[in-house]
Enzyme design. Sequence first.
Site, short mmCIF file in Angstrom:
data_model
loop_
_atom_site.label_atom_id
_atom_site.label_comp_id
_atom_site.label_asym_id
_atom_site.label_seq_id
_atom_site.Cartn_x
_atom_site.Cartn_y
_atom_site.Cartn_z
N TYR A 110 67.78 -23.41 15.78
CA TYR A 110 66.71 -24.00 16.60
C TYR A 110 66.57 -23.29 17.95
O TYR A 110 65.66 -23.60 18.71
CB TYR A 110 66.83 -25.52 16.73
CG TYR A 110 68.15 -26.11 17.18
CD1 TYR A 110 68.84 -25.64 18.28
CD2 TYR A 110 68.64 -27.24 16.51
CE1 TYR A 110 70.03 -26.24 18.70
CE2 TYR A 110 69.83 -27.84 16.92
CZ TYR A 110 70.51 -27.34 18.01
OH TYR A 110 71.67 -27.94 18.42
N LYS A 125 70.75 -23.07 23.69
CA LYS A 125 71.09 -22.02 22.71
C LYS A 125 70.12 -20.85 22.84
O LYS A 125 70.51 -19.69 22.67
CB LYS A 125 71.06 -22.58 21.28
CG LYS A 125 72.08 -23.70 21.01
CD LYS A 125 73.48 -23.19 20.85
CE LYS A 125 74.43 -24.24 20.29
NZ LYS A 125 75.82 -23.81 20.27
C1 HXC Z 1 71.44 -40.46 24.90
C2 HXC Z 1 73.40 -39.73 25.90
C3 HXC Z 1 74.10 -39.76 24.64
C4 HXC Z 1 73.35 -40.20 23.49
C5 HXC Z 1 75.46 -39.08 26.17
N1 HXC Z 1 74.30 -39.29 26.79
N2 HXC Z 1 75.37 -39.34 24.85
N3 HXC Z 1 72.11 -40.06 26.01
N4 HXC Z 1 72.04 -40.51 23.67
N5 HXC Z 1 73.91 -40.26 22.28
C6 HXC Z 1 74.03 -39.14 28.21
C7 HXC Z 1 74.79 -40.20 28.99
O1 HXC Z 1 74.09 -41.42 28.99
C8 HXC Z 1 74.87 -39.57 30.37
O2 HXC Z 1 73.65 -39.70 31.08
C9 HXC Z 1 75.01 -38.10 30.06
O3 HXC Z 1 74.54 -37.91 28.71
C10 HXC Z 1 76.43 -37.62 30.13
O4 HXC Z 1 77.23 -38.41 29.27
P1 HXC Z 1 78.84 -38.38 29.32
O5 HXC Z 1 79.34 -39.10 28.14
O6 HXC Z 1 79.30 -38.75 30.68
O7 HXC Z 1 79.08 -36.81 29.19
P2 HXC Z 1 80.35 -36.02 28.76
O8 HXC Z 1 81.58 -36.88 28.73
O9 HXC Z 1 80.36 -34.79 29.54
O10 HXC Z 1 80.04 -35.69 27.23
C11 HXC Z 1 79.22 -34.65 26.85
C12 HXC Z 1 78.49 -35.01 25.57
C13 HXC Z 1 79.48 -35.47 24.50
C14 HXC Z 1 77.71 -33.77 25.12
C15 HXC Z 1 77.51 -36.10 25.90
O11 HXC Z 1 78.78 -35.87 23.32
C16 HXC Z 1 80.48 -34.42 24.14
O12 HXC Z 1 81.35 -34.08 24.93
N6 HXC Z 1 80.39 -33.85 22.95
C17 HXC Z 1 81.30 -32.71 22.58
C18 HXC Z 1 81.39 -32.58 21.14
C19 HXC Z 1 80.03 -32.37 20.49
O13 HXC Z 1 79.04 -32.99 20.83
N7 HXC Z 1 80.00 -31.45 19.55
C20 HXC Z 1 78.80 -31.24 18.76
C21 HXC Z 1 78.34 -29.90 18.97
S1 HXC Z 1 77.38 -29.42 17.58
P3 HXC Z 1 73.39 -40.90 32.17
O14 HXC Z 1 72.00 -40.62 32.65
O15 HXC Z 1 73.49 -42.18 31.41
O16 HXC Z 1 74.45 -40.73 33.21
C22 HXC Z 1 76.20 -28.43 18.15
C23 HXC Z 1 75.47 -27.60 17.11
C24 HXC Z 1 74.51 -28.39 16.31
O17 HXC Z 1 75.94 -28.35 19.28
C25 HXC Z 1 73.76 -27.44 15.38
C26 HXC Z 1 72.90 -28.17 14.40
C27 HXC Z 1 72.16 -27.20 13.49
#
Ligand code: HXC
Length: 228
Positions: A110, A125
């Site tokens: 994407y 990305k």
């Molecule tokens: C809406 C969300 C949310 C959700 C978080 N936020 N999750 N908003 N829907 N599901 C918002 C929160 O409300 C907050 O905003 C802000 O994002 C930060 O959230 P935190 O939880 O404090 O952030 P943090 O602890 O830094 O976490 C980062 C993260 C988390 C990205 C949100 O999911 C994470 O760390 N993930 C790591 C693992 C991961 O996701 N891996 C997948 C990668 S796969 P506000 O405004 O409320 O303060 C990939 C490839 C996909 O990327 C390819 C597909 C083809």
Amino acid sequence: AGRRAEPLAETAAMIEGAGGTALAEPTDVRDPEQVDALMHAAVDTFGRIDCLVNNAAGNFVVKAEDLSPNGWRAVTSIVLDGSFLCARAAGRRMIESGEGGAIVSVIASYAWTGGPGTVHSAAAKAGIMAMTKTLAVEWAQHGIRVNTICPGPTATEGAGAALWPTPEDEGRVASSVPVGRLARVEEIAWWTTALCAPQAAYITGANLTIDGGHWLEQEGYMGALKQE
Ligand code: HXC
């Protein structure tokens, strides 16, 4: 490197169990000081840095109009800022060593198709693709090659739990891939390693898509053929 010490220690133990040497450094790639400390520790332990793989990512599905500024920042800072900060810190040391090196960043298709439901990740990305092409030219004179790898749906525990929690979901995703199955982890890891190897000395600024044809899949007019 990763944010949590526990999975890092498990990974290091597996590498050492297989006869390798490992250094585990808890690091948040969004923090330039932590990234610098990581690269410093790597040079301290191994003498120089040959390869960097930018694999850290964060993502969640959200409508663009509902995405908060902080949510946008959370994902773009891990994916785009993190990849730049690591490339910069490793690149500086590769330049200093005079030995060059290889950088591979993990992206998603994407980046060029757009990603409805994941505007933050798609934009970040795409940013990595532009960064890769730029650094490939800037750093060619230092013997540093910079490429991206684009995996399709891959059979990992984390992806499964988040994206295809039931066997039916997994079957649906697998059947959306022309090759008809998910990628095995090794099929992504092998080519990542290959892009870092001396045999890839003439490959830079490139993307390698390993997705079983997933991003090219479209219904087209195949439906009419199937009815015949
Ligand atoms: C809406 C969300 C949310 C959700 C978080 N936020 N999750 N908003 N829907 N599901 C918002 C929160 O409300 C907050 O905003 C802000 O994002 C930060 O959230 P935190 O939880 O404090 O952030 P943090 O602890 O830094 O976490 C980062 C993260 C988390 C990205 C949100 O999911 C994470 O760390 N993930 C790591 C693992 C991961 O996701 N891996 C997948 C990668 S796969 P506000 O405004 O409320 O303060 C990939 C490839 C996909 O990327 C390819 C597909 C083809």
